[in-house]
Design a protein around this motif. Sequence first.
Motif, PDB file in Angstrom:
ATOM      1  N   PRO A 194       1.649  -9.229  -4.598  1.00  0.00           N
ATOM      2  CA  PRO A 194       1.568  -8.532  -5.882  1.00  0.00           C
ATOM      3  C   PRO A 194       2.907  -7.975  -6.351  1.00  0.00           C
ATOM      4  N   GLY A 195       3.878  -7.900  -5.438  1.00  0.00           N
ATOM      5  CA  GLY A 195       5.201  -7.430  -5.820  1.00  0.00           C
ATOM      6  C   GLY A 195       5.847  -8.268  -6.898  1.00  0.00           C
ATOM      7  N   HIS A 196       5.525  -9.545  -6.973  1.00  0.00           N
ATOM      8  CA  HIS A 196       6.083 -10.395  -8.027  1.00  0.00           C
ATOM      9  C   HIS A 196       5.750  -9.828  -9.406  1.00  0.00           C
ATOM     10  N   ALA A 197       4.466  -9.610  -9.640  1.00  0.00           N
ATOM     11  CA  ALA A 197       4.039  -9.102 -10.952  1.00  0.00           C
ATOM     12  C   ALA A 197       4.498  -7.664 -11.161  1.00  0.00           C
ATOM     13  N   ARG A 198       4.405  -6.846 -10.101  1.00  0.00           N
ATOM     14  CA  ARG A 198       4.804  -5.443 -10.222  1.00  0.00           C
ATOM     15  C   ARG A 198       6.271  -5.330 -10.644  1.00  0.00           C
ATOM     16  N   LYS A 199       7.139  -6.031  -9.923  1.00  0.00           N
ATOM     17  CA  LYS A 199       8.576  -5.902 -10.177  1.00  0.00           C
ATOM     18  C   LYS A 199       8.950  -6.434 -11.559  1.00  0.00           C
ATOM     19  N   MET A 200       8.343  -7.550 -11.948  1.00  0.00           N
ATOM     20  CA  MET A 200       8.646  -8.120 -13.264  1.00  0.00           C
ATOM     21  C   MET A 200       8.199  -7.164 -14.368  1.00  0.00           C
ATOM     22  N   ALA A 201       7.020  -6.590 -14.202  1.00  0.00           N
ATOM     23  CA  ALA A 201       6.511  -5.663 -15.212  1.00  0.00           C
ATOM     24  C   ALA A 201       7.392  -4.423 -15.306  1.00  0.00           C
TER      25      ALA A 201
ATOM     26  N   GLU B 224      -3.825  -4.331 -12.252  1.00  0.00           N
ATOM     27  CA  GLU B 224      -3.911  -4.778 -10.855  1.00  0.00           C
ATOM     28  C   GLU B 224      -5.263  -4.388 -10.279  1.00  0.00           C
ATOM     29  N   ASN B 225      -6.031  -5.392  -9.916  1.00  0.00           N
ATOM     30  CA  ASN B 225      -7.302  -5.143  -9.244  1.00  0.00           C
ATOM     31  C   ASN B 225      -7.010  -4.738  -7.805  1.00  0.00           C
TER      32      ASN B 225
ATOM     33  N   GLU C 212       0.820  -1.209   0.000  1.00  0.00           N
ATOM     34  CA  GLU C 212       0.000   0.000   0.000  1.00  0.00           C
ATOM     35  C   GLU C 212       0.857   1.263   0.000  1.00  0.00           C
ATOM     36  N   GLY C 213       2.105   1.121  -0.398  1.00  0.00           N
ATOM     37  CA  GLY C 213       2.975   2.290  -0.445  1.00  0.00           C
ATOM     38  C   GLY C 213       2.489   3.318  -1.448  1.00  0.00           C
ATOM     39  N   GLU C 214       2.668   4.586  -1.119  1.00  0.00           N
ATOM     40  CA  GLU C 214       2.148   5.658  -1.973  1.00  0.00           C
ATOM     41  C   GLU C 214       2.766   5.608  -3.361  1.00  0.00           C
ATOM     42  N   GLU C 215       4.102   5.436  -3.415  1.00  0.00           N
ATOM     43  CA  GLU C 215       4.772   5.361  -4.708  1.00  0.00           C
ATOM     44  C   GLU C 215       4.318   4.137  -5.493  1.00  0.00           C
ATOM     45  N   ALA C 216       4.224   3.014  -4.802  1.00  0.00           N
ATOM     46  CA  ALA C 216       3.842   1.768  -5.472  1.00  0.00           C
ATOM     47  C   ALA C 216       2.442   1.876  -6.053  1.00  0.00           C
ATOM     48  N   LEU C 217       1.498   2.408  -5.276  1.00  0.00           N
ATOM     49  CA  LEU C 217       0.127   2.522  -5.770  1.00  0.00           C
ATOM     50  C   LEU C 217       0.014   3.537  -6.898  1.00  0.00           C
ATOM     51  N   ALA C 218       0.849   4.572  -6.866  1.00  0.00           N
ATOM     52  CA  ALA C 218       0.855   5.528  -7.978  1.00  0.00           C
ATOM     53  C   ALA C 218       1.341   4.843  -9.254  1.00  0.00           C
ATOM     54  N   TRP C 219       2.343   3.973  -9.109  1.00  0.00           N
ATOM     55  CA  TRP C 219       2.835   3.205 -10.268  1.00  0.00           C
ATOM     56  C   TRP C 219       1.729   2.293 -10.792  1.00  0.00           C
ATOM     57  N   VAL C 220       1.027   1.627  -9.874  1.00  0.00           N
ATOM     58  CA  VAL C 220      -0.069   0.736 -10.269  1.00  0.00           C
ATOM     59  C   VAL C 220      -1.140   1.516 -11.020  1.00  0.00           C
ATOM     60  N   GLU C 221      -1.530   2.655 -10.484  1.00  0.00           N
ATOM     61  CA  GLU C 221      -2.584   3.441 -11.113  1.00  0.00           C
ATOM     62  C   GLU C 221      -2.183   3.891 -12.517  1.00  0.00           C
ATOM     63  N   ALA C 222      -0.909   4.254 -12.659  1.00  0.00           N
ATOM     64  CA  ALA C 222      -0.443   4.691 -13.976  1.00  0.00           C
ATOM     65  C   ALA C 222      -0.492   3.549 -14.977  1.00  0.00           C
TER      66      ALA C 222
END
Length: 745
Positions: A690-697, A711-712, A83-93
């Motif tokens: 979810p870090g697995h998919a995030r980091k690979m992407a 990411e839902n 739920e990190g702010e930077e991480a969720l901003a990356w997800v939203e983008a």
Amino acid sequence: MTQTKPSIPDPCRLISRLMTGRRSVTLTAVLAAMLAACGQPEQNTGSTEETPQDMTQQTVQDVPADHAGDAAQDPYLWLEEVEGEEALAWVEARNTVSKARLEGHPAFQAHYDKALAVYNAEDKIPYGELLGGAVHNFWQDSNNVRGLWRRTGLDSYRDTAPDWQTILDLDALADAEGENWVYKGRDCLAPDFNRCLVRLSRGGGDAVVVREFDIEERSFVENGFVSPESKQWLAWVDSDTLMIATDFGDGTMNESGYPRQVRLWKRGMPLSDARLILDSDPALVFNFPMSSHRRDGTYAGVIQGPDFFTQILHLWVDDDLKTLPLPREIDFKGFFADWMLIQMRKDWSLPGGKKAASGSLVAVRVADALAGTPADSLTSLFEPDDRQSIDDVQIGQDRVYLSVLDNVTGRLISAAPQDSAWVVTDIAMPENGTLSLVSVDEWRDAALIGFESFLQADTLYLAGNTAPTAIKALPARFDAGALMVEQRAATSRDGTRIPYFVIRPENFRKDGSAPTMLYGYGGFEIALTPSYLTGFSQLWVENGGTYVVANIRGGGEFGPRWHQAALKANRQRAYDDFIAVAEDLVAAGYTSPARLGIRGGSNGGLLVGATFTQRPDLFGAVICAVPLLDMRRYDKLLAGASWVGEYGDPDNPDEWAFIREYSPYQNVAADADYPEIFFFTSTKDDRVHPGHARKMAAKMTDQGHEIIYYENTEGGHAAAANLKQRAFTDALQMIYASQSLMKKE
């Protein structure tokens, strides 16, 4: 056996059984579903039957000293902060870009509407659980998004329009309490099944709140049993006593994030005062309270898992837990009168020359097991041959039912004790499909049995002391008249024959032009069997695609040996098998690399991740759902430590040496020519991080590769908290696959 079992959702067929309530599965299958990495549900949702408290607020976990170099070289570690702010901003983008392309496509809405119409159809079979002559069902449709828990009598259930009585309306409950409740099942106490422990998840994760419910009063019990949010398991000992494994505070959860303690909890007692009856090493995978309440006997105890596929049984005897001196390589199935039923994971040699073969189902009298003399009564009920396995075992009032796979198709048998022996009988059922033990009543002579195949919609049979009778059938959801199913086999690198199913148009030309999606799993002894196409697979074949299901090693299609052949150092065999199927499809003219896609979720996401990084030349599309990908850190993230028995320990240099060879995150390369990859996962997945998919992407994007990422923000490991979300991800996949392989959307 009124055995307490957790209900958990996931995309391989087993997880779908649990999520939809369509199948009653055995203890180890449930634990496999709960602890294993499985993928996104693919099955029909005719009826639906699940983070420690701060899990979704998790920050980056500590990195061991011997991993410090890896962490220092990993610029994407910040994406592990859920739920990190930077991480969720990356997800939203990423979501914004991906949804604009996929959801914004002109064909998206039609695919979404089609999938959702099937999920929300009013003529679904209301699969349910038999409890003392009643049928309990969990139902979801467009009007009941979160769902209804309801029941009817067995006679009424046979009618076209059963007289359902609503027990709990989850939409109304969520609205009243201001909670995002997702129903995860319940455990009701025999013989009247009036008092139940209801499991409720916030957003769909594995962590649940457990609350006592009174069916007759249609309300939660005032001052009843309530256990706060945790990954937890409970079992009724009697109406005023529970065994509970939960988060009791600091030091009471194991390395995998599951309870390491079991306590005895009396009604009216604060949970903190519950009596400790079992503690365990934090490296152990699970401690699972269980109970059995039947006319012919009552038992309670704990099943302990030193690792994922071994068990230690403890029975509650004379106010204490007694450890049974049995082999650890077993799969405990339950109790029948004074017998206990066990499936063997390895050969067992006993005094006097008696033997129990790996994969077989055996019965031992409880008294002999307690006394350490199991050979005195050990009896084999069924011993599979090399092309068979036991898919499921359910215990009824008068007999035991076994669902058997014979070359990956179903067969049904029953066994009943007669004097000191067991009489085994074949039950006549349709052939060339999957037979599933939907539910077996331990207090009435009744069983619900499902039959389905890839192209034949589900039919539900009622069995007992008479021959099975079809009582409900699902209408066809698509026109199968122009389709056919083949079973073929490919030869893997080591010469092993790997069966697979091909669902294709009848007027098929073997010129390599067919857009083809290859699906696989290959882990945790979970078998992929013929099941009616729905969701993405239905959309795919309806639009002219060929769908392939591979029965690779690591799964359970041929019993423990098939699974054990791809454990740890032998994991590459599963990937070799998958590649062999792909190569066979191309060599036989079914498709070509540009028209061949692969699809898998969770452990299946690891499968497709390893496969596309090893053979990028072989595929034109990859759907990688809720995946494991960074196998250097998988055991440090959420439930990952519970899978060390499957994959190996990356902290052990000898084991990291073979894990490193296939770990997708470590092997993806900037100079390789990969097809475009579609990753999707869930923020609320508290099983596979979810870090697995995030980091690979992120890594692949920075390397210059084409990827799609979605990411839902809720939905747990199923990546969908309700039917609308499931239809949404189906449609996203369909647009991506069509664009990549059909070259027309």
